[in-house]
Structure formats: structure tokens, C-alpha cells
Design an enzyme around this catalytic site. Structure first.
Site, PDB file in Angstrom:
ATOM      1  N   SER A  18      27.324  58.460  29.008  1.00  0.00           N
ATOM      2  CA  SER A  18      25.891  58.771  29.033  1.00  0.00           C
ATOM      3  C   SER A  18      25.096  57.720  28.277  1.00  0.00           C
ATOM      4  O   SER A  18      24.055  57.254  28.751  1.00  0.00           O
ATOM      5  CB  SER A  18      25.641  60.156  28.414  1.00  0.00           C
ATOM      6  OG  SER A  18      26.260  61.168  29.170  1.00  0.00           O
ATOM      7  N   HIS A  66      19.344  60.863  24.988  1.00  0.00           N
ATOM      8  CA  HIS A  66      20.496  61.650  25.414  1.00  0.00           C
ATOM      9  C   HIS A  66      20.225  63.146  25.257  1.00  0.00           C
ATOM     10  O   HIS A  66      20.619  63.967  26.102  1.00  0.00           O
ATOM     11  CB  HIS A  66      21.723  61.257  24.584  1.00  0.00           C
ATOM     12  CG  HIS A  66      22.957  62.027  24.925  1.00  0.00           C
ATOM     13  ND1 HIS A  66      23.474  63.005  24.105  1.00  0.00           N
ATOM     14  CD2 HIS A  66      23.778  61.978  26.007  1.00  0.00           C
ATOM     15  CE1 HIS A  66      24.557  63.524  24.663  1.00  0.00           C
ATOM     16  NE2 HIS A  66      24.772  62.919  25.807  1.00  0.00           N
TER      17      HIS A  66
END
Length: 461
Positions: A256, A282
Site C-alpha cells: 500500500s 494510508h
């Protein structure tokens, strides 16, 4: 229909050579006849229609084929990529012709250029022509923007000519907004021909004037790198080895973060600010954090050092939800305690006595016991304003402040207040946005800053 390659006899495929050898007539631009001449049978006729006369070329091919001749229409590169194949099929449809058409692929100029540069198209790529003779510039620019934002390796045909002098400048401007200045850029002029030139540069150093109508430009994606004079776009075979993840959760977080980093508009930011920014995006999936996340210079680094060296032993949060999001494993490793005074019996009593909010009262109690703690705000602007007032009165000397209260009343003002304390390291989510989850993740960024250089988040997940 046959593609004869970019301009070298060595790049003519055996299938195309055989087709030319079986043809009674070869139609094309005269410059290309030299590349197929060795394959012509003695009675074959070569017909040149000149530049920019593609429709006339196609009409002649149909007329001669209707007479019973085997006709081969040649294009440079691949016949189906900016070549004659689409026009031939369109004309067959309009004429209602029953003639048989066969398209033989050739090596495209961008493929030849890529091979000369190394391996720049090892992952998803696109090809864009800057010629606006038959395509409106507005459409071309939309395609450029899409390619730049989607992180495609991009090959550029027809980059410049005498009359087409500004389009490549505009393309470069668009790509520089979306990609880092050190993105490799390759230029191949006259690919496969005697005066071939291969140049490797970067997006930041690239001068559009280096290209002309005989040049193919290849712009790398966010993963492309230069090595030993070559341009390489990795496919990803070594990605799993490089992550060194200890579990599924960390693996997901690492991937990610890498995705977020690729999509950042500004790649050139200090590592400690980037580390906090990656955590913020995130957690929120909100790329506006690029604009609204503020960190004092080296704030993340200096606060991490204090945590690691024992200078910070207590973190005070305005609400319990912010405390809950701070990673317990990281706190244990560093010997740090998190406290929230919101549920303390004394807090309610003080709030009633003084006519203030419970979060304000909690901060007053916290400052009495922990004046030098790291203070973290994920909900209440009044609590942050209370701390600022106590700092102004020299009653609080926090090691640092994470300011991420959220809402519509006094939120912006509270952040302006804390920002004025120049001697206190601060991380601030500016404007109305914030939240306890955001405050907690910014603390986690501080606690794990030693993982930032390796871009290896999630050690304590």
C-alpha cells in the site's frame, strides 16, 4: 499489408520477405523500397505515391488487385500501428470489395527503440502520436494526461517537425507534473538505420528540442530506472524478496505504501515528512493530505529520537479513540505509556467547576502531571486551544504536538494557534479535516521512523 520494420533489412520478418517475393506489385513510399529490394522477383513493379497520399495508395492497390495482381502495400514499422492497414480495411468496407486482405505484422519503431535502450517497456505501456493532422489536439492532450496519471510507460511518435514545434513541450510539461524529475527518458533517432542515435536522459533534464520527426521518445513509469546506460522497467519478480515482510498484514501495508508513493504528485519531499504523509494517506485514502499535512522541519525525526532515547516517556491524547489507535507493540518496544484523562473522575468535576469542556479539563490535569509529554489531538479543538493557552503561560512544555482535531467550530483557529509555537516540534493536519485515526497514525509514523528509509511500514501490525 506488410510492416517492414523501422528501417533495417535485418528487421524485415521472414513472413514479410516471403510476401514481397510473391507480389506482382509493391506499393509504398519510395524511401522504403530499398529495404525490400532484395526480396523482389524480377518482374515485380514498385509504385511510389509520395508522402501524405495514403488514400491514393490504397485506391491504386484495390484497382490493381481487381485486375488479378497480387499487391503488397508496405508500411514502415508495423502496418497496423499508424500504418496503412486500417485505411485498407475501411476502403474495402466502403467499396464493398470481395478482395482478400492479409495483414503481416512488423517490428514497430517503438519496439526497436525499446530494444536499443534496454528494456523500458517491461510493464504496461501506451503509444501516443503527437500528429494532429487527423486528430484534434484536445483529444491528444486528454490521452497524454491519462497516460501520465496512469503511470504508463509512454512511447511518443511524431514528437516534432518543422510545423509541430510546441506539442512535445506541452507533453513534457504534463508529465513533469505527474512524475519525478529523475524518471528515465530515452530518445532513439533513426532506429535501425545508418545514422541511428540513442540518448538516455531524465524527465527533468529532457529538452524537447532534442527530438525531431525521425525520433521515438520513451518515457519511463515510476518504477523505471537507469542502469549501466540502459533503461529498465521491472516486471516485479523481485518485489516479494525486497519487502522482507514478517506477516500478511505487513506485506499488505508495504504494498500500500509503495502504491501511495507512486501516486504522490511531489516525489521530492524530505523523508520524515514523506513518512508521516504516507501514514496519513494510508489511513484516510485522501491524497489531499499532500496539501494539508504540515510538519515542522525534521519534526518526525526529532520526536522519534526523543522516543528512542527516553526523552518522551508519556503520550497524552485528548480522547480514548486516539489512544486506541497507537500501536501497542511500538509502545512496548520503546517503553512509552499512553494516557487519556477524559475518563478520569477529576476531569468531570473540574469541567463542571470551571464551566469548560471535559477535554479541556483533561488537558489541564494532564499538564499538571506530564507537562513535557507528547500531546496528541484527534478530536477536540477546545483541548488543543487549552494546551496552547497553557504553553503561552509557560505552564506546559510539551516535547511535541500532533494536532489533528476535526470539525467546523474553532478547528482551524486551534491549528493556527499551535503553529505559532516555533520551538515545539509539530505535526498538523491543516483545515477542518482530522480525526482520532489520523492522529494515531501520525504517532505511529513517529514511533517507526527508523523504518522510513527502507519504506517498510507495519513492523508492529
Amino acid at each position: 499489408m506488410a510492416g517492414i520494420g523501422p528501417g533495417s533489412g535485418e528487421d524485415v520478418t521472414p513472413a514479410v520477405a516471403q510476401a514481397v517475393a510473391q507480389s506482382d506489385v509493391v506499393i509504398g513510399y519510395k524511401y522504403y523500397f530499398r529495404f525490400v529490394k532484395p526480396y523482389l522477383h524480377p518482374g515485380a513493379e514498385c509504385i511510389d505515391t509520395g508522402m501524405k497520399r495514403e488514400k491514393e495508395r490504397a485506391e491504386m492497390a484495390f484497382r490493381l488487385a481487381e485486375e488479378g495482381k497480387t499487391v503488397c502495400v508496405i508500411s514502415s514499422g508495423d502496418a497496423g500501428i499508424y500504418g496503412m492497414a486500417p485505411l485498407i480495411y475501411e476502403m474495402k468496407q466502403r467499396l464493398g470489395s470481395s478482395l482478400s486482405i492479409e495483414v503481416l505484422p512488423g517490428i514497430s519503431a517503438f519496439q526497436k527503440a525499446a530494444a536499443l535502450l534496454g528494456a523500458p517497456v517491461g510493464h504496461d505501456f501506451c503509444v501516443i502520436s503527437l500528429s494532429d493532422l487527423m486528430t484534434p489536439w484536445e483529444v491528444i492532450e486528454k490521452r497524454i494526461q491519462a497516460a501520465a496519471t496512469a503511470d504508463f510507460v509512454t512511447a511518443v511518435y511524431n514528437p516534432r517537425s518543422e510545423g509541430r514545434y510546441w506539442q512535445l513541450h506541452r507533453l513534457t510539461e504534463i508529465f513533469r507534473k505527474e512524475r519525478s524529475a529523475d524518471t528515465p527518458v530515452g530518445l532513439v533517432r533513426q532506429a535501425g538505420r545508418e545514422d541511428q542515435q540513442v540518448t538516455l536522459t531524465t524527465l527533468g533534464a529532457f529538452d524537447p528540442a532534442q527530438a525531431d520527426m525521425f525520433t521515438v521518445v520513451l518515457i519511463g513509469n515510476s518504477q523505471t530506472y537507469a542502469w549501466q546506460g540502459r533503461m529498465i522497467t521491472p516486471r516485479g519478480y523481485y518485489r516479494e524478496e525486497a519487502t522482507e515482510a514478517t506477516g500478511v498484514g505487513q506485506e499488505i501495508m508495504i504494498n500500500s505504501f509503495r502504491t501511495i508513493e507512486r501516486e504522490l504528485k511531489n516525489k521530492y519531499i524530505p523523508i520524515d515528512h514523506k513518512w508521516a504523509l504516507l501514514h496519513a494517506i494510508h489511513t484516510t485514502a485522501d491524497f489531499e493530505m499532500e496539501r494539508i499535512l504540515y510538519t515542522d522541519p525534521r519534526a518526525v525525526e526529532s520526536l522519534h529520537r526523543l522516543c528512542a532515547e527516553g526523552g518522551i516517556r508519556t503520550i497524552v491524547t485528548d480522547v480514548t479513540m486516539a489512544a486506541a489507535g497507537i500501536r501497542k507493540g511500538a509502545l512496548q518496544r520503546m517503553g512509552i505509556e499512553v494516557k487519556c484523562f477524559l475518563g478520569d473522575e477529576r476531569t468531570s468535576a473540574l469541567a463542571r467547576e470551571k464551566g469548560i469542556t471535559r477535554t479541556q479539563a483533561g488537558i489541564r490535569l494532564a499538564v499538571e502531571e506530564h507537562p513535557q509529554a507528547l500531546y496528541v489531538f484527534g478530536n477536540a479543538p477546545t483541548a488543543l486551544m487549552e494546551l496552547c493557552d497553557l504553553m503561552r503561560k509557560k505552564k506546559a512544555r510539551p516535547a511535541g504536538v500532533v494536532a489533528s482535531p476535526v470539525g467546523f467550530v474553532h478547528v482551524c483557529e486551534s491549528k493556527y494557534m499551535v503553529k505559532s509555537f516555533a520551538d515545539v516540534p509539530k505535526i498538523i493536519v491543516e483545515g477542518r479535516k482530522g480525526g482520532s485515526n489520523l492522529a494515531a497514525t501520525l504517532v505511529n509514523a513517529i514511533l517507526t521512523y527508523d523504518d522510513a528509509e527502507q519504506l517498510r511500514p507495519g513492523r508492529d501490525v
